[in-house]
Design a protein around this motif. Sequence first.
Motif, PDB file in Angstrom:
ATOM      1  N   UNK A  65       2.445   5.200  -0.619  1.00 24.06           N
ATOM      2  CA  UNK A  65       1.439   6.192  -1.026  1.00 24.06           C
ATOM      3  C   UNK A  65       0.101   5.509  -1.292  1.00 24.06           C
ATOM      4  N   UNK A  66       0.151   4.378  -1.984  1.00 23.76           N
ATOM      5  CA  UNK A  66      -1.086   3.651  -2.280  1.00 23.76           C
ATOM      6  C   UNK A  66      -1.650   2.978  -1.027  1.00 23.76           C
ATOM      7  N   UNK A  67      -0.803   2.293  -0.266  1.00 23.89           N
ATOM      8  CA  UNK A  67      -1.295   1.489   0.852  1.00 23.89           C
ATOM      9  C   UNK A  67      -1.658   2.342   2.073  1.00 23.89           C
ATOM     10  N   UNK A  68      -0.771   3.290   2.427  1.00 23.21           N
ATOM     11  CA  UNK A  68      -0.970   4.037   3.666  1.00 23.21           C
ATOM     12  C   UNK A  68      -1.833   5.283   3.474  1.00 23.21           C
ATOM     13  N   UNK A 113       9.274   1.715  -2.913  1.00 23.74           N
ATOM     14  CA  UNK A 113       8.685   1.555  -1.590  1.00 23.74           C
ATOM     15  C   UNK A 113       7.879   2.795  -1.214  1.00 23.74           C
ATOM     16  N   UNK A 114       8.361   3.982  -1.588  1.00 21.84           N
ATOM     17  CA  UNK A 114       7.616   5.208  -1.284  1.00 21.84           C
ATOM     18  C   UNK A 114       6.292   5.251  -2.053  1.00 21.84           C
ATOM     19  N   UNK A 120      -1.851  -3.435  -2.574  1.00 23.06           N
ATOM     20  CA  UNK A 120      -0.991  -3.623  -3.742  1.00 23.06           C
ATOM     21  C   UNK A 120      -0.543  -5.072  -3.779  1.00 23.06           C
ATOM     22  N   UNK A 121      -0.117  -5.513  -4.961  1.00 20.57           N
ATOM     23  CA  UNK A 121       0.366  -6.870  -5.126  1.00 20.57           C
ATOM     24  C   UNK A 121       1.882  -6.896  -4.945  1.00 20.57           C
TER      25      UNK A 121
END
Length: 248
Positions: free
Chosen positions: A18-21, A13-14, A27-28
């Motif tokens: 990192x990728x999304x926020x 989840x972290x 992300x998929x």
Amino acid sequence: MVPPPRRPPGANARVRRWYEDELGWPTLPGEPLRLPLGVRFDVLDVPAAAGRAALRRVPADCPVALRGDRMVLLVAAGSAEELPGLLEWLEWGGLPLDLRALGTGAEMGAPPPPAGPGSPVTAPARTAAWDAAEAHGLRSEAPAPPDPGPAPAPPDPGPAPAPPDPGPASGSPEPEPLALSRSDTVQPTAVWLRPPVPGCEVEASLPSLTALGSAGGTPDLVRLVDTVATHCHRIRLRRTCAQPLAFS
């Protein structure tokens, strides 16, 4: 108002956050974590030896990943559709080249973020990236240090008595060597060689056709593709010349 979906707890989840926020990349769903292509970027997948020359064509803030003996160069979204016509225009279209571009409809395994202060992963991810880079000669042009030779052997205590020969075992087949699974050989884990930097517009650093003739720092996709195609062709020629000649 509907609350946003809850993310599962833990390291995954972290990394997803990192990728999304921090990067703003979608992300998929599911595990392992994957990134959809054609949304924020496409990728150019080339042999690591050919990608090494391409590193001189892209600025340091352009993300680059390693996956086994392959290099993954992030390029502007939509570039995958342009690759066939671009190779034809550069007169590479009639040759078998070990390169491909992937875009809309494809996906990429998300490499672990680089380790460091505030990173959602631990130090081994960075170590893996640097080890992979060293394995392909991507960190330094310096030659390897000379081999100091084998360490001196300890004093010989004399021959030990040989055990009695049990003779051939009846009905015991020889153990077969351990084989790698198909997933290990085809889809090794990718690691960032040049990771994306949170807090900046990553897409502005990606090679694109719109950068052709631009005076800015954005790399030109045409020159990048020509560079990797040239080195892919050289790799193919070297392999062909290394093969023994067949005489009838």
